[in-house]
Write an enzyme that holds these catalytic residues in place. Structure first.
Site, mmCIF file in Angstrom:
data_model
loop_
_atom_site.group_PDB
_atom_site.id
_atom_site.type_symbol
_atom_site.label_atom_id
_atom_site.label_comp_id
_atom_site.label_asym_id
_atom_site.label_seq_id
_atom_site.Cartn_x
_atom_site.Cartn_y
_atom_site.Cartn_z
ATOM 1 N N GLU A 505 0.836 -1.198 0.000
ATOM 2 C CA GLU A 505 0.000 0.000 0.000
ATOM 3 C C GLU A 505 0.875 1.255 0.000
ATOM 4 O OE1 GLU A 505 -3.447 1.077 3.066
ATOM 5 O OE2 GLU A 505 -1.434 1.233 3.931
ATOM 6 N N ASP A 701 -9.849 1.693 6.275
ATOM 7 C CA ASP A 701 -9.831 1.548 4.816
ATOM 8 C C ASP A 701 -10.852 2.473 4.162
ATOM 9 O OD1 ASP A 701 -7.898 -0.407 4.961
ATOM 10 O OD2 ASP A 701 -8.960 -1.818 3.670
#
Length: 833
Positions: A505, A701
């Site tokens: 990420e 998220d």
């Protein structure tokens, strides 16, 4: 009444809309428009004028490809991209730039696209056909043109009984019946007789109330009129009736058109050289209404600037495309003579001069302010009227550069109304556009190549914006709170410091940031670390990346997380576009390798493509149970648009379908009232109901979704109405919780969570900087004026420890930087250099 004006030397806030006014497409030239109704939408198939790259066509028509556009309201037009290009048709002479006026019809489950071009080893033009399953393509061209046709401007009419007829221009206007295969003539071509003398081209035939109309451009004197004849059958005989549109008053040599009925109204699509008054070989599509007399004859159409359609009050209203104006004191000219696609400005030069713009939809909710882009050497006062009622007076300061002015309004009527703007007093005032409330842009950067500088619109100076952006960048990469660490002389990693690891990420985020800032040094260091420690070079996971490693490269987990691959591919394509592939890393080959390795997974070893091939949606992870669901925050449809254009992996159609499916999925995934979404959910948008703390609630998220939707709006603007509603909803919910108090975790219905998900070693609800950042970034899509308050909060927010001592250098820091990039217009599509 409060008022605000903003004077800026450089402000990317000029007219960018795909106009609801004439002309309707304002970022490239378009001509010879054929409009058709398919599946309840208008599809527009024009030719595409360009400035000639070859000397022989410098002063002549030059066209290399075709785009298709669609609309449901004749106001908002979606560009589906290139559907056919000159060098992709087997029989077309290479680099002939002769892709002239086309047509498209539907029959028997297929869409047939007809086009003229110069054939190889032949004189003059031939007509070919390409076939598709959808009106926007992809179209597959036949290997040879239609035998028996030499000419240009094909038009095909499919009659009520299913019979098809083709018409074209070549030494007069000609016609023939088509075979059922739509690729061959079923009759010999015949010359259409009974028409007036003089040059004729561009036939368009349609049926209404049992009568067949043959319409065509006709040079009566020096330039083309639009004329028509009528008959009782598709092949005539036709009785000439007269002119339906006069010659251009500005001397544009050609006109070319189509006629279509849509939702009970008839329209004339035609072209004019609005954006190229100095060269009438580069034209733009217009629309005006068309009406019939009781006997079926056509009333003459008068070209307008206003065009057709109802304009949303909360979008830019190009007041220079007026429906009515005072007889004196009104002038129209280009905003920028060097870039005419910037559109026009209207000058009110005398006191009491005015312009009126009709059919503006104010909706059912009251507007709060009017916003406009103006300039005036000496200053003046403008009066704004809605439905002939004064709603605001705007004092325009003396400002030699463009100013954006915001002024509160009072008692504005709802529904569809006219807007009038009058110079009340003072000197001349120039107006680029006006709108009500926040007024987001209405076209994406794939089309316009331009980006909104929201901070500048709010009054921050460009120097302050640049300084702030550099400060935030340096804080992430080099400051006290940095998460970027160099290793030796050739590698680096980005660490989630609170969790003491390196994640795909963060690494892929870092690569995207580096390519956006043109920092090849940072990009290459990060990629080398990823390549060495994270990417699987063989085995069942070949091409994928271990989602988490220790800072020495030891893998904490072998499996991938799909969002990493998503960002890797896009950032590598951008690197290829920006820096090429010959400086030590072949960026494009690396992106293609990730995609190819992924798409070759069969699921036999419990490893699948990270884009679910059946659903066309990204997986949470392409291994095990994670392949059965998705994560709303992984959805970035515009990234697939990038892949479709530049991945060059043979999957362009699939990636475009993925973009559409992703947008459709987000509609189902997001709560219809709060605008909140869960961290994970099923492919159909429903909750997993897994029972665990992570999954069904809006948590860490989920913060990314507002910013991701802002990116899709900024780049593609392909789902703008829903995205605007979404942005308003989520900001309304957060605002209802307190602008400076909203928390970082909720159930999707807005109720408090029963259990708090901890971050690192800390477990507490807080007003997190990461969510402050993304809820500000979504202001790019919002129409409600409260979005300014969200952006102001981000601008003023500090990245410092919370009250309990917790400091998230990684997630808060990266999301904050992305938000500043978005709102300053610095998060951009990187086109090939």
């Amino acid at each position: 009444m409060r008022h605000l004006y903003i004077c800026v030397l450089v402000l990317f806030a000029s007219a960018l809309a795909v106009y609801s006014q004439n002309p309707i497409i304002n970022y490239s030239f378009s001509a010879d428009p054929t409009a058709r109704v398919f599946d309840g939408k208008i599809y527009l198939y024009p030719s595409h004028d360009i400035e000639s790259p070859v000397a022989r066509l410098k002063d002549w028509f030059c066209m290399e490809d075709y785009h298709v556009y669609s609309s449901e309201d004749l106001v908002n037009w979606m560009d589906h991209g290139v559907i056919l290009s000159q060098n992709n048709v087997p029989w077309v002479e290479r680099d002939s730039y002769s892709m002239w006026a086309p047509d498209c019809v539907y029959k028997g489950g297929k869409y047939y696209f007809y086009f003229p071009a110069k054939a190889k080893n032949a004189k003059g033009f031939s007509v070919g056909v390409a076939v598709a399953d959808n009106p926007s393509g992809p179209f597959m061209p036949d290997w040879k043109p239609i035998s028996g046709i030499q000419g240009i401007d094909p038009c095909v009419m499919v009659d009520k009984d299913g019979s098809a007829y083709i018409y074209w221009a070549g030494n007069g206007l000609r016609m023939a019946k088509l075979k059922d295969n739509m690729r061959e003539l079923a009759s010999e071509p015949v010359l259409i007789e009974g028409l007036p003398e003089g040059f004729k081209e561009g036939p368009f035939v349609f049926e209404r109330n049992g009568k067949y109309y043959l319409t065509f451009p006709w040079v009566k004197d020096k330039t083309e009129t639009l004329a028509y004849a009528m008959g009782d059958s598709p092949m005539g005989p036709f009785d000439f009736k007269g002119i339906m549109m006069d010659e251009s008053p500005t001397g544009c040599w050609t006109n070319h058109h189509s006629v279509v009925e849509y939702k009970g109204q008839w329209y004339l699509f035609y072209h004019h050289n609005d954006f190229s008054p100095e060269a009438d070989k580069r034209r733009s599509v217009r629309i005006d209404t068309l009406c019939f007399n009781a006997d079926g004859t056509i009333r003459k159409v008068k070209p307008t600037l206003r065009g057709v359609g109802v304009t949303n009050a909360r979008m830019k209203i190009q007041i220079d495309r007026y429906s009515e104006a005072s007889k004196k004191g009104v002038g129209i000219s280009f905003v920028d003579e060097k870039n005419k696609f910037e559109g026009w400005k209207c000058e009110l030069a005398k006191v009491k001069s005015w312009v009126r713009y009709n059919q503006v939809d104010f909706g059912t909710q009251p507007v709060q302010e009017v916003k406009m882009r103006v300039k005036s050497l000496h200053g003046g006062t403008l009066k704004v009227e809605v439905a002939d009622k004064e709603v605001a007076q705007i004092k325009v300061p003396a400002c030699k550069d463009w100013c954006i002015i915001r002024e509160s309004v009072r008692d504005v009527p709802k529904g569809i109304q006219d807007v009038r703007l009058m110079l009340q007093q003072g000197g001349a005032v120039e107006i680029d556009w006006l709108g009500f409330d926040a007024v987001p842009w209405s076209a994406g950067a794939f089309e316009t190549h331009q980006y909104r500088n929201f901070f500048a619109e709010m009054g921050y100076s460009q120097a302050a914006i640049d300084a702030k952006l550099n400060e935030v960048f340096n804080e992430v990469f080099y400051g006290e709170n940095k998460v970027y660490f160099e290793v030796g002389d050739s590698m680096a990693y980005i660490s989630d410091v609170k969790n003491h690891d390196v994640r795909t990420e963060g690494m892929s985020y870092g690569m995207m940031i580096a390519v956006q800032f043109d920092r090849k040094d940072i990009f290459d260091r990060l990629w080398r670390w990823c390549k060495k420690y994270m990417q699987h070079q063989d085995g069942r996971l070949k091409g994928y990346f271990a989602w988490s490693c220790q800072t020495d490269g030891t893998r904490n987990s072998e499996g991938p997380a799909s969002d990493g691959e998503l960002y890797y591919v896009t950032s590598l394509i951008f690197a290829s576009n920006r820096w090429g592939n010959s400086s030590g890393i072949n960026y494009l080959a690396e992106a293609q390798n990730i995609l190819d390795c992924s798409m070759q997974k069969t699921g036999m070893d419990a490893v699948t493509p990270f884009i679910n091939v059946e659903q066309k949606l990204i997986t949470f992870t392409p291994t095990g149970f994670g392949a059965r669901f998705t994560d709303p925050s992984y959805h970035l449809p515009a990234f697939y648009e990038v892949w479709a254009r530049w991945a060059n992996d043979g999957r362009s159609r699939f990636w475009r379908e993925c973009a559409q499916k992703s947008r459709e999925y987000l509609h189902k995934s997001i709560h219809p009232v709060t605008g909140l979404n869960p961290d994970y959910n099923n492919y159909d948008g429903s909750l997993l109901n897994s029972g665990g703390i992570i999954g069904d609630a809006f948590r860490f998220d989920s913060w990314r979704v507002p910013m991701n939707i802002a990116l899709d709006y900024s780049w593609a603007c392909a789902d703008k109405e829903w995205q605007q509603e979404y942005g308003n909803k989520i900001q309304n919910f957060l605002y209802s919780q307190g602008l400076y108090d909203f928390k970082d975790q909720y159930n999707v219905d807005g109720s408090p969570v029963k259990e708090v998900l901890q971050a690192g070693e800390y477990k507490q609800l807080r007003h997190s900087l990461g969510l402050v950042a993304t809820s500000a970034a979504v202001s790019l899509v919002c129409t409600d004026v409260k979005c300014y308050e969200f952006v102001k909060q981000l601008w003023e927010a500090k990245h410092e420890p919370y009250e309990d001592g917790y400091l998230d250098k990684y997630y808060d820091g990266l999301l904050r930087l992305f938000a500043f990039m978005h709102l300053s217009g610095r998060y951009q599509i990187i086109f090939p250099q």
